[in-house]
Scaffold this motif. Structure first.
Motif, short mmCIF file in Angstrom:
data_model
loop_
_atom_site.label_atom_id
_atom_site.label_comp_id
_atom_site.label_asym_id
_atom_site.label_seq_id
_atom_site.Cartn_x
_atom_site.Cartn_y
_atom_site.Cartn_z
N PHE A 114 1.04 -1.21 0.12
CA PHE A 114 -0.07 -0.05 -0.12
C PHE A 114 0.91 1.16 -0.07
O PHE A 114 0.55 2.12 -0.80
N ALA A 121 1.01 5.28 -7.83
CA ALA A 121 -0.07 5.85 -8.65
C ALA A 121 0.02 7.54 -8.49
O ALA A 121 -0.24 8.23 -9.71
N ARG A 147 -3.45 2.25 -10.29
CA ARG A 147 -4.84 2.51 -9.76
C ARG A 147 -5.28 1.33 -9.22
O ARG A 147 -5.95 1.44 -8.11
N TYR A 148 -5.25 0.06 -10.03
CA TYR A 148 -6.13 -0.97 -9.19
C TYR A 148 -5.10 -1.56 -8.10
O TYR A 148 -5.61 -2.47 -7.25
N HIS A 149 -3.80 -1.44 -8.50
CA HIS A 149 -2.90 -2.02 -7.31
C HIS A 149 -3.34 -1.12 -5.88
O HIS A 149 -3.52 -1.88 -4.87
N VAL A 150 -3.17 -0.03 -5.87
CA VAL A 150 -3.61 0.85 -4.89
C VAL A 150 -4.94 0.61 -4.28
O VAL A 150 -5.10 0.52 -3.10
N ARG A 151 -5.93 0.17 -5.26
CA ARG A 151 -7.20 0.03 -4.70
C ARG A 151 -7.49 -1.34 -3.80
O ARG A 151 -7.85 -1.62 -2.88
N HIS A 152 -6.57 -2.42 -4.45
CA HIS A 152 -6.57 -3.72 -3.99
C HIS A 152 -5.70 -3.72 -2.21
O HIS A 152 -6.10 -3.90 -1.65
N GLY A 154 -5.09 -0.67 -0.56
CA GLY A 154 -5.67 -0.03 0.26
C GLY A 154 -6.76 -0.47 1.13
O GLY A 154 -6.96 -0.44 2.18
N GLU A 155 -7.62 -1.45 0.29
CA GLU A 155 -8.81 -1.85 0.78
C GLU A 155 -8.33 -2.92 1.79
O GLU A 155 -9.23 -3.11 2.85
N VAL A 218 -6.19 6.95 4.57
CA VAL A 218 -6.61 5.50 4.58
C VAL A 218 -6.06 4.95 5.72
O VAL A 218 -6.82 3.94 6.53
N ARG A 221 -8.47 5.55 8.26
CA ARG A 221 -9.68 4.67 8.19
C ARG A 221 -9.57 3.32 8.66
O ARG A 221 -10.50 2.58 9.26
#
Lengths: 264, 170
Positions: A114, A121, A147-152, A154-155, A218, A221
């Protein structure tokens, strides 16, 4: 620890070609981190994550290939991406220490990922405006993946941090161990300064400010606490590495070195 | 050994037609044209240059595809073939034509949705409903954004209780 570690002086080098060095930094971060991630292939905690981490590793290795290919062309000595990946010594690697640390547990891997993915990104958003045409063009490709790496990642940071007592404990321990390695991503030496002046690379301070904003949001959160007192490490950009990189390269480079020039 | 008489220089349309028969090795129902990765065909003095853009930076099929593009053109008697890679504009699943989307569905892969702009790490992910390619139900869930190849996600259909893949929108 009884005695300070001996200083490792990088070997004498020709005057640095700033663009070559910068492309190596981009390429080596992704090559080394991609290799670390690929170590999860077949060992992921659940099937979906095994597949996800291997996919991300593949993206990073693909991106590394392209940066190193560009580096080889800029250098103009006939070294291609494979020569740069497999036939350089540890002191010639320019990745940040963050990328070379052993993979640790899943929490450590995810938190590290992350911290890097957010940087990637954000950096790519700046590189879209680079005056170096090929770099800007490739940034427009790589940013979709980043962008999809950090989405993964980060979630997952939110899931682990704001999850069970155990997942929170491990994610916090990982963050405590990793935070001191993050300032190195934003250091600005003569090479960064020259490329910034030429409009090729962004002002590192701007990248860092944006990164801080995204990452701290993040982490909050995720109910994780940023260890503010961590002392930053550096040296990777100049070829001074932790003991872990040499061991990793010994494995990563062994096949190419045992069969130089082999094709498959 | 085939003796070839001097052939007329191919036209761009000829080359596009030949490439329409080169299939993606990992999704063999789509040609490289339908996939949208062939950006340009140039012909000069009998030499053909094809400009392609990769789907994913690390996609292992890219090298195979480039080799197959070259072989397909050589098979029509062109001796000098160049495959050039460009990164911008970056490939997007928006370039996959409607007929090709139908072929994907018939093959058992849900076609890509449309791109949604999102913050970097969304608290709740905006996601368009995806139709199950087997039973057409819209009652499906995303299991993972990562699948058996870089270009696919894994979903699960709550209606027919089947996992399935979707070509992911990028």
């Amino acid at each position: 620890m009884t005695a300070p570690a001996p200083s490792i002086n990088p070997p004498p080098r020709e005057p640095a070609n700033a663009l070559f060095e910068y492309l190596l930094r981009l390429g080596d971060d992704r090559l080394v981190l991609g290799h670390r991630l690929s170590e999860w292939c077949g060992h992921g905690p659940i099937l979906e994550e095994d597949i996800a981490l291997s996919n991300i590793a593949l993206d990073l290795l693909g991106q590394a290939t392209i940066y190193l290919k560009m580096a080889g062309e800029v250098e103009g000595k006939g070294r291609d991406e494979d020569a740069l990946a497999f036939f350089r010594e540890v002191v010639d690697f320019r990745n940040a220490h963050l990328c070379e640390l052993p993979r640790g547990d899943f929490g450590f891997t995810i938190v590290r990922q992350f911290l890097f993915d957010a940087y990637d990104a954000i950096l790519l958003e700046f590189l879209l405006k680079s005056t170096h045409e090929e770099l800007a063009a490739f940034a427009s490709k790589a940013i979709k993946e980043a962008r999809y790496h950090v989405r993964h990642s980060g979630e997952w940071v939110i899931k682990l941090g704001d999850g069970t007592t155990e997942s929170h404990r491990r994610a916090q321990a990982a963050l405590d161990a990793l935070w001191k390695y993050t300032p190195e991503l934003f250091t600005c030496d003569a090479i960064d300064a020259e490329l910034e002046a030429r409009g090729i690379a962004p002002d590192q301070a701007l990248v860092q400010a944006k990164w801080n904003e995204v990452v701290r949001d993040v982490l909050a959160r995720a109910t994780l606490t940023v260890p503010e007192k961590a002392v930053a490490t550096r040296g990777g950009r100049q070829g001074r590495h932790t003991e872990h990189l040499g061991l990793m390269l010994a494995e990563m480079q062994s096949t190419a070195r045992a069969h130089p020039g082999a094709k498959w | 050994m085939v003796t070839t008489a001097a052939r007329a220089e191919p036209t761009r349309d000829d080359v596009w037609g030949w490439l329409a028969e080169v299939m993606d090795p990992e999704v063999p129902v789509l040609s490289v044209i339908e996939l949208g990765i062939v950006r340009e065909v140039e012909i000069a003095h009998g030499a053909v240059t094809v400009t392609v853009t990769p789907t994913y930076s690390g996609c292992p099929a890219v090298q195979v595809i480039n080799a197959e593009i070259e072989a397909a053109i050589r098979a029509h008697g062109v001796e000098e073939v160049h495959v050039r890679t460009v990164y911008a504009p970056a490939w997007t699943t928006e370039w996959i034509a409607p007929e090709a989307r139908a072929k994907l569905k018939a093959y058992g892969i849900a076609p890509p949705g449309h791109l949604l702009t999102e913050e970097l790490v969304p608290l709740r992910r905006a996601s368009a409903a995806v139709q199950c390619p087997y039973c057409d139900s819209m009652n499906t869930k995303l299991r993972s954004e990562f699948g058996s190849t870089a270009c696919k996600s894994i979903l699960f259909c709550e209606e027919c209780r089947q996992p399935f893949e979707q070509f992911k929108a990028i």
